[in-house]
Write a protein that holds these residues in place. Structure first.
Motif, mmCIF file in Angstrom:
data_model
loop_
_atom_site.group_PDB
_atom_site.id
_atom_site.type_symbol
_atom_site.label_atom_id
_atom_site.label_comp_id
_atom_site.label_asym_id
_atom_site.label_seq_id
_atom_site.Cartn_x
_atom_site.Cartn_y
_atom_site.Cartn_z
ATOM 1 N N ALA A 19 0.835 -1.212 0.000
ATOM 2 C CA ALA A 19 0.000 0.000 0.000
ATOM 3 C C ALA A 19 0.866 1.257 0.000
ATOM 4 O O ALA A 19 0.715 2.157 0.818
ATOM 5 C CB ALA A 19 -0.939 -0.003 1.208
ATOM 6 N N GLU A 20 1.776 1.330 -0.957
ATOM 7 C CA GLU A 20 2.730 2.443 -0.996
ATOM 8 C C GLU A 20 2.085 3.733 -1.496
ATOM 9 O O GLU A 20 1.208 3.706 -2.356
ATOM 10 C CB GLU A 20 3.890 2.086 -1.928
ATOM 11 N N ASP A 21 2.549 4.852 -0.959
ATOM 12 C CA ASP A 21 2.231 6.171 -1.489
ATOM 13 C C ASP A 21 3.528 6.752 -2.044
ATOM 14 O O ASP A 21 4.422 7.139 -1.291
ATOM 15 C CB ASP A 21 1.679 7.085 -0.387
ATOM 16 N N VAL A 22 3.631 6.786 -3.374
ATOM 17 C CA VAL A 22 4.880 7.177 -4.032
ATOM 18 C C VAL A 22 4.563 8.069 -5.221
ATOM 19 O O VAL A 22 3.571 7.851 -5.923
ATOM 20 C CB VAL A 22 5.673 5.942 -4.533
ATOM 21 N N ASP A 23 5.384 9.086 -5.434
ATOM 22 C CA ASP A 23 5.366 9.863 -6.669
ATOM 23 C C ASP A 23 6.602 9.462 -7.472
ATOM 24 O O ASP A 23 7.731 9.531 -6.971
ATOM 25 C CB ASP A 23 5.388 11.364 -6.388
ATOM 26 N N ILE A 24 6.386 9.034 -8.724
ATOM 27 C CA ILE A 24 7.455 8.503 -9.563
ATOM 28 C C ILE A 24 7.664 9.452 -10.732
ATOM 29 O O ILE A 24 6.722 9.735 -11.479
ATOM 30 C CB ILE A 24 7.097 7.096 -10.070
ATOM 31 N N TYR A 25 8.886 9.933 -10.905
ATOM 32 C CA TYR A 25 9.163 10.994 -11.875
ATOM 33 C C TYR A 25 9.911 10.474 -13.097
ATOM 34 O O TYR A 25 10.810 9.635 -12.990
ATOM 35 C CB TYR A 25 9.985 12.108 -11.226
ATOM 36 N N GLY A 26 9.519 11.012 -14.253
ATOM 37 C CA GLY A 26 10.253 10.845 -15.486
ATOM 38 C C GLY A 26 10.470 12.212 -16.102
ATOM 39 O O GLY A 26 9.642 13.114 -15.943
ATOM 40 N N VAL A 27 11.572 12.398 -16.825
ATOM 41 C CA VAL A 27 11.878 13.706 -17.413
ATOM 42 C C VAL A 27 12.481 13.495 -18.794
ATOM 43 O O VAL A 27 13.205 12.518 -19.036
ATOM 44 C CB VAL A 27 12.848 14.501 -16.495
ATOM 45 N N TYR A 28 12.141 14.400 -19.707
ATOM 46 C CA TYR A 28 12.697 14.340 -21.062
ATOM 47 C C TYR A 28 12.932 15.769 -21.535
ATOM 48 O O TYR A 28 12.024 16.604 -21.485
ATOM 49 C CB TYR A 28 11.738 13.625 -22.010
ATOM 50 N N VAL A 29 14.156 16.045 -21.996
ATOM 51 C CA VAL A 29 14.540 17.377 -22.469
ATOM 52 C C VAL A 29 15.161 17.223 -23.848
ATOM 53 O O VAL A 29 16.064 16.404 -24.047
ATOM 54 C CB VAL A 29 15.546 18.046 -21.510
ATOM 55 N N ARG B 189 17.258 -0.966 -9.488
ATOM 56 C CA ARG B 189 16.868 -2.315 -9.891
ATOM 57 C C ARG B 189 15.552 -2.677 -9.230
ATOM 58 O O ARG B 189 15.102 -2.014 -8.301
ATOM 59 C CB ARG B 189 17.949 -3.328 -9.522
ATOM 60 N N GLY B 190 14.964 -3.763 -9.735
ATOM 61 C CA GLY B 190 13.716 -4.246 -9.173
ATOM 62 C C GLY B 190 12.503 -3.493 -9.695
ATOM 63 O O GLY B 190 12.570 -2.726 -10.661
ATOM 64 N N ALA B 191 11.368 -3.722 -9.021
ATOM 65 C CA ALA B 191 10.100 -3.140 -9.460
ATOM 66 C C ALA B 191 10.121 -1.617 -9.412
ATOM 67 O O ALA B 191 9.522 -0.953 -10.266
ATOM 68 C CB ALA B 191 8.966 -3.687 -8.578
ATOM 69 N N LYS B 192 10.812 -1.041 -8.438
ATOM 70 C CA LYS B 192 10.851 0.420 -8.337
ATOM 71 C C LYS B 192 11.595 1.028 -9.524
ATOM 72 O O LYS B 192 11.171 2.042 -10.089
ATOM 73 C CB LYS B 192 11.512 0.837 -7.023
ATOM 74 N N ALA B 193 12.701 0.405 -9.917
ATOM 75 C CA ALA B 193 13.431 0.894 -11.087
ATOM 76 C C ALA B 193 12.603 0.732 -12.357
ATOM 77 O O ALA B 193 12.645 1.584 -13.250
ATOM 78 C CB ALA B 193 14.761 0.144 -11.222
ATOM 79 N N ASP B 194 11.820 -0.340 -12.417
ATOM 80 C CA ASP B 194 10.947 -0.543 -13.585
ATOM 81 C C ASP B 194 9.911 0.572 -13.689
ATOM 82 O O ASP B 194 9.588 1.046 -14.785
ATOM 83 C CB ASP B 194 10.240 -1.895 -13.486
ATOM 84 N N ARG B 195 9.382 0.986 -12.535
ATOM 85 C CA ARG B 195 8.381 2.060 -12.561
ATOM 86 C C ARG B 195 9.006 3.392 -12.978
ATOM 87 O O ARG B 195 8.370 4.196 -13.670
ATOM 88 C CB ARG B 195 7.698 2.169 -11.194
ATOM 89 N N VAL B 196 10.244 3.649 -12.538
ATOM 90 C CA VAL B 196 10.928 4.877 -12.968
ATOM 91 C C VAL B 196 11.175 4.839 -14.479
ATOM 92 O O VAL B 196 10.994 5.850 -15.174
ATOM 93 C CB VAL B 196 12.257 5.062 -12.208
ATOM 94 N N ALA B 197 11.574 3.666 -14.993
ATOM 95 C CA ALA B 197 11.770 3.530 -16.439
ATOM 96 C C ALA B 197 10.463 3.789 -17.182
ATOM 97 O O ALA B 197 10.447 4.425 -18.247
ATOM 98 C CB ALA B 197 12.310 2.140 -16.761
ATOM 99 N N LEU B 198 9.357 3.318 -16.612
ATOM 100 C CA LEU B 198 8.050 3.568 -17.223
ATOM 101 C C LEU B 198 7.730 5.063 -17.223
ATOM 102 O O LEU B 198 7.212 5.606 -18.212
ATOM 103 C CB LEU B 198 6.964 2.797 -16.466
ATOM 104 N N ALA B 199 8.047 5.738 -16.112
ATOM 105 C CA ALA B 199 7.819 7.186 -16.049
ATOM 106 C C ALA B 199 8.674 7.922 -17.070
ATOM 107 O O ALA B 199 8.229 8.899 -17.682
ATOM 108 C CB ALA B 199 8.113 7.703 -14.634
ATOM 109 N N MET B 200 9.907 7.459 -17.281
ATOM 110 C CA MET B 200 10.771 8.076 -18.289
ATOM 111 C C MET B 200 10.180 7.913 -19.684
ATOM 112 O O MET B 200 10.186 8.845 -20.492
ATOM 113 C CB MET B 200 12.167 7.451 -18.226
#
Length: 603
Positions: A251-261, A347-358
């Protein structure tokens, strides 16, 4: 001008605070924070080409003065910086514009009889704001829940107790009715507002504890009807909390950021995870942001985002580190009231979510700035032929080069936004294949390329091109399947008939010779072939020229070239006299090399 700024920098104290670059007329050009004003200020006295980006270099060239304000801590400096940016609107700061897309709920605790208001703008009026609510419909649902559970008013009328009768909300038990004298007391109404505030802030455990205390007190006073009402409220709050817990193991509360310039513009995507589920996506754009570094953009925008909302998640996940992340953590923790973690998962699921945000940030950038950038007819044609969601901006092409199975080389070339990007070319010496096996060689090259790219960057190209037909394409698909990226678009282009093979269609796609999409594929395929052949020839030449020279002690690449120029080959060196070798290498090294060659010949 730079010399006068250096003098100002030398006068800065070694303390936390904010620094302010001023232009003519003391116009505020840029505001920044620092743990040490003196150390941070020194970074702006470099030559213009050594500064962070063109935007900052331009700002420094326009600055005529430098001011500062000292604070007691880094967290205070961050808060002061945010306030100055909002009020002074410096031209060279990355500013977060008013975002009216997402709604908030406002509880007007500054009023005598607070009310709950649906709003899309946060202002400094003394009220408490909760949100943003994503998707927007959750704000309406939360309003109805607050009315049902705590009977807080939503009307705008002035409360003086003089109305003859209450509205329908009171009859529906959705409002305590402070507008009519005698229906409730001021203390009881404020207690309901305080409970609503705890509920909206997500502090359900504290709220339930208070409600149980009230329920027991009413029961002891034999006020069983009121106690039963509070019991039902507790039951519903606990049920809501339980459903929220069941949505995820943690039941995590997380904001996951991606950025593109790119191209002077920028996009940030925030994946909003609440209760372990990604509820929605928030998008922010900057047109004409300049060549700002992604880490710098995130570092300037994050404090502004969380200064505008009352809810701060437990964790914030970023794709790359930002300056003074420990200061940001301390400030966010102070706003939340408990520890907040700013992480860069690798690595892991958290890194996958950051990659998705990117990836989402890149897609958002393309949607927003599609009309700003030049279109590429070949890419647009490929999108139509291959049913891609949008024209590819980056195409990576593979080819294999070998001669009788010896020293096989795979090439990778990159087409990006209208031109070949040679700085991203790569070659792979195939290790696992003996003899001629184009399929196995292609599989090895594709797996090695994207295993490393996923580890280092976390994103795939928009389209992969394989030089070959169905067999080479299937070999590449097997490698992508191992890596778990089967969704990446991939095609094969056979040389003889110029047929395009796709994973989903059993028959190849035959495009007209003058089709812009086919011509783009041919351009990438031909470049991959040229690069593969050149790398293979270089590898064979290097082996042929250096294999026997490598045994000579004291002979490096430069002297090896000199020997080849003088004698043509190793056989020519064997036939050379001592005098000739010394003439090329000098007396001492020439004698040593001549002796080594003689020993090798005897051996």
């Amino acid at each position: 001008m730079l010399e006068s700024l250096r003098e100002k920098v030398r006068a800065l104290p070694d303390s936390p605070g904010i620094y302010v670059f001023l232009g003519p007329g003391r116009q505020v050009l840029y505001v920044g924070k620092a743990k040490s004003l003196r150390k941070r200020g020194a970074s702006y006295t470099k030559a213009p080409g050594d500064l962070y980006d063109v935007r900052i270099a331009t700002m420094v060239s326009e600055a005529v003065d430098l001011d500062y304000v000292v604070t007691d801590s880094e967290a205070e400096a961050l808060l002061l910086e945010n306030t100055w940016i909002k009020r002074r609107k410096p031209r060279y700061n990355i500013r977060l514009r008013d975002d009216k897309t997402y709604p908030y709920l406002k509880l007007t605790m500054q009023e005598e009889y607070p009310r709950l208001v649906f709003t899309r703008r946060i202002i400094d009026d003394g009220a408490e704001y909760f949100g943003p609510f994503l998707p927007a419909g959750l704000a309406r649902k939360a309003t109805k829940l607050v009315q049902k559970l705590f009977q807080v008013r939503v009307c705008r009328i002035e409360i003086d107790g003089k109305l003859p009768r209450p509205c329908l909300y009171h009859d529906m038990k959705r409002c305590l009715g402070p507008c009519v004298d005698g229906l409730t007391t001021h203390e009881e109404y404020l207690r309901g507002c305080e409970q609503a505030r705890l509920f909206l802030a997500g502090r359900n455990e504290t709220l339930v504890t208070q409600l149980r205390r009230e329920m027991n007190a009413h029961a002891e006073e034999l006020e069983f009807e009121r106690a039963a009402q509070i019991r039902d409220t507790i039951t519903e709050i606990e049920a809501l909390s339980e459903r929220r817990k069941l949505s995820s193991e943690r039941a995590e509360d997380v904001d996951i950021y991606g950025v593109y310039v790119a191209g002077g513009h920028a996009a940030i995507t925030v994946l909003v995870m609440r209760g372990g589920q990604v509820l929605d996506r928030r998008e922010l754009f900057w047109e004409g942001a300049g060549n700002v570094a992604p880490a710098r953009l995130l570092g300037e925008v994050l404090p502004q985002i969380y200064d505008r909302t009352s809810f701060v998640p437990k964790e914030i996940h970023l794709p790359l580190p930002v300056d003074d992340d420990d200061v940001l953590e301390a400030w966010l923790s102070e706003r939340r009231g408990t520890r907040v973690y700013v992480r860069m998962p690798s690595r892991g699921a958290k890194a996958d979510r950051v990659a998705l945000a990117m990836r989402n940030a890149k897609m958002s950038y393309r949607r927003r700035f599609r009309g700003v950038e030049a279109a590429y007819p070949g890419a647009e044609a490929l999108a139509r032929h291959l049913e891609l969601p949008e024209p590819p901006r980056r195409v990576e092409g593979f080819d294999i080069s070998t001669f009788q199975g010896d020293k096989t080389v795979a090439s990778l070339v990159v087409w990006q936004e209208g031109k070949m990007k040679k700085s991203d070319y790569r070659s792979f010496n195939i290790r696992s294949v003996d003899g001629v096996d184009d399929f196995a060689s292609m599989a090895e090259a594709v797996e090695r390329r994207y295993r490393r790219r996923l580890q280092e960057i976390g994103e795939m190209p928009d389209l992969i091109l394989i030089d070959g037909g169905r067999g080479q394409l299937n070999a590449a698909l097997q490698s992508l399947s191992k890596l778990g990226v089967e969704e990446t678009p991939i095609v094969g282009l056979a040389k003889r008939e110029e047929e395009v093979y796709t994973p989903q269609d059993p028959e190849p796609l035959r495009l007209p010779r003058h089709d812009a999409g086919l011509q783009l594929l041919q351009q990438v395929r031909d470049e991959a072939h040229r690069f593969a052949v050149s790398r293979h020839r270089a590898r064979r030449s290097k082996s042929a020229l250096t294999s026997r020279f490598d045994r000579l002690r004291g002979v490096g690449p430069t002297r090896r070239k000199a020997l080849v120029r003088a004698f043509g080959s190793y056989r020519g060196l064997e036939q050379a006299s001592l005098h000739d070798v010394q003439k090329v290498l000098g007396e001492r090294l020439g004698s040593s090399v001549h002796e080594q060659v003689a020993e090798h010949r005897k051996g």
